[in-house]
Motif scaffolding. Structure first.
Motif, PDB file in Angstrom:
ATOM      1  N   MET A   1       0.668  -0.820  -0.321  1.00  0.00           N
ATOM      2  CA  MET A   1       0.075  -0.635   0.000  1.00  0.00           C
ATOM      3  C   MET A   1       1.044   1.039   0.108  1.00  0.00           C
ATOM      4  O   MET A   1       0.636   2.444  -0.908  1.00  0.00           O
TER       5      MET A   1
ATOM      6  N   VAL B   1       2.136   2.063  -3.303  1.00  0.00           N
ATOM      7  CA  VAL B   1       1.115   2.688  -4.654  1.00  0.00           C
ATOM      8  C   VAL B   1       0.857   4.021  -3.988  1.00  0.00           C
ATOM      9  O   VAL B   1       0.881   4.292  -5.110  1.00  0.00           O
ATOM     10  N   ASN B   2       0.518   4.772  -2.729  1.00  0.00           N
ATOM     11  CA  ASN B   2       0.713   5.723  -2.446  1.00  0.00           C
ATOM     12  C   ASN B   2       1.526   6.812  -2.695  1.00  0.00           C
ATOM     13  O   ASN B   2       1.534   7.531  -3.036  1.00  0.00           O
TER      14      ASN B   2
ATOM     15  N   VAL C   1      -7.957  -1.961   2.112  1.00  0.00           N
ATOM     16  CA  VAL C   1      -7.343  -1.213   1.817  1.00  0.00           C
ATOM     17  C   VAL C   1      -8.139   0.637   2.941  1.00  0.00           C
ATOM     18  O   VAL C   1      -7.898   1.407   3.075  1.00  0.00           O
TER      19      VAL C   1
ATOM     20  N   GLN D   1      -2.780   6.371   3.873  1.00  0.00           N
ATOM     21  CA  GLN D   1      -2.740   6.289   2.754  1.00  0.00           C
ATOM     22  C   GLN D   1      -3.343   6.812   2.173  1.00  0.00           C
ATOM     23  O   GLN D   1      -4.775   6.119   1.316  1.00  0.00           O
TER      24      GLN D   1
ATOM     25  N   LEU E   1      -4.394   6.162  -2.300  1.00  0.00           N
ATOM     26  CA  LEU E   1      -4.896   4.918  -3.081  1.00  0.00           C
ATOM     27  C   LEU E   1      -6.425   4.631  -3.097  1.00  0.00           C
ATOM     28  O   LEU E   1      -7.574   5.798  -2.867  1.00  0.00           O
TER      29      LEU E   1
ATOM     30  N   VAL F   1      -6.628  -1.842  -6.405  1.00  0.00           N
ATOM     31  CA  VAL F   1      -6.456  -0.799  -6.093  1.00  0.00           C
ATOM     32  C   VAL F   1      -5.312   0.162  -6.991  1.00  0.00           C
ATOM     33  O   VAL F   1      -4.491  -0.574  -7.699  1.00  0.00           O
TER      34      VAL F   1
ATOM     35  N   GLY G   1      -3.325   3.922  -7.727  1.00  0.00           N
ATOM     36  CA  GLY G   1      -2.789   4.940  -6.774  1.00  0.00           C
ATOM     37  C   GLY G   1      -3.286   6.659  -7.320  1.00  0.00           C
ATOM     38  O   GLY G   1      -3.730   5.980  -8.705  1.00  0.00           O
TER      39      GLY G   1
END
Length: 322
Positions: free
Chosen positions: A68, A71-72, A86, A101, A104, A256, A258
């Motif tokens: 996570m 991606v963030n 998430v 985060q 997301l 998911v 970003g």
């Protein structure tokens, strides 16, 4: 019919919409090889490359926190995760406290993922409550998401971690390796995970343990995470350790992205996945559950990526209640 016409239209303009995505390689963050998410990531990457010319590479990480954060922070474009994680990551709660985060975004529901604790058949037990006093994987420093999963499974059987002997493991794969070596009596994994089949062959048989799934049990697991639920799992060749139909703690796997990922890239990926639906299911049977018509779910506390919203609106897919 409207959906099919729109998908055909989307495919016709894919060369344009994927232009930005094809100009650079995008990555999908997953858990290590042998995990369900890594398998799904590889299957999705292969299918969208063939059906949509979206160039995607799989980047394994040690655990959900690292995934996570990647991606963030813009180190990866996509990932696969439990929607519960998430939700808490976006809000900066539980393992993400003081580390929200906020970048997301949900892209789509992929499938429902039942999980459980599994044991060697030779241990001679069939239900979660029989684990009292037995050795169960714990700790999960590299994969803290498992703490909530195992806690929910135990509470469905009327137990907590205080009722078992916790054996610290860093992550998912190590937990199953410890079952092979005899260091633990029960390991945690998702149904259909390649690692479970590997362990099954190594120890000459494994089984997932049964749980209670009545209203009281549902209340208990949703006190752990609100998006947990029960689903019935039936035997199938890829569902190693499932000997008869049984209820299991379940969550939804979601794709998911970003917030930094361009709308065109997300739209192109979903278009390619829609085109590759049959190929996804053939390569990995659990992905047969992926469907554009059911992929737009109104999960609490999280937002969809604008590129995904545009895709679903263009295909006349209404957001479904969770």
């Amino acid at each position: 019919m409207h959906l099919m016409k729109t998908l055909i239209h989307s495919a016709a303009v894919l060369a344009f919409s994927v232009g930005a995505a094809a100009a650079q390689t995008v990555s999908i963050a997953t858990l290590p090889q042998g995990s369900v998410w890594n398998t799904m990531g590889n299957v999705i990457a292969g299918a969208v490359r063939e059906h949509g010319n979206v160039r995607m590479v799989v980047q394994p990480y040690g655990g959900n926190l690292a995934m996570m954060q990647a991606v963030n922070q813009g180190l990866a474009e996509f990932s696969i995760n439990d929607v519960n994680d998430v939700i808490v990551a976006f809000a900066g709660e539980v393992d993400y406290r003081d580390n929200a985060q906020s970048g997301l975004r949900i892209v789509a529901k992929l499938n429902a993922l039942p999980v459980g604790l599994y044991v060697r058949e030779s241990l001679g037990i069939e239900r979660i409550e029989e684990l009292k006093g037995k050795r169960v994987s714990s700790g999960w420093d590299a994969f803290p998401l498992a703490k909530s999963h195992v806690s929910a499974i135990l509470t469905a059987g009327g137990l907590t971690y205080d009722d078992v002997v916790g054996v610290p493991v860093p992550g998912l794969i190590r937990g199953s390796d410890d079952l092979v070596s005899g260091r633990t009596d029960a390991a945690f994994f998702a149904v259909g995970g390649p690692k479970v089949a590997e362990v099954d062959a190594a120890v000459e048989g494994v089984r997932f343990l049964k749980i209670e799934s009545d209203a009281s049990a549902l209340e208990r697991i949703q006190a752990v995470r609100p998006a947990f639920y029960f689903s019935e799992v039936t035997p199938a060749p890829f569902r190693v350790g499932i000997e008869a139909p049984m209820m299991m703690v379940t969550w939804d796997n979601v794709l998911v992205a970003g917030a930094h990922v361009p709308d065109e890239t997300v739209h192109a990926l979903l278009t390619a996945m829609a085109e590759a639906k049959d190929a996804l299911g053939e390569a990995y049977p659990p992905l047969r559950a992926f469907s554009v018509e059911t992929a737009y779910v109104d999960y609490p506390g999280v937002a969809y990526h604008p590129g995904a919203v545009r895709f679903f609106e263009e295909n006349a897919v209404a957001k479904r209640a969770f």
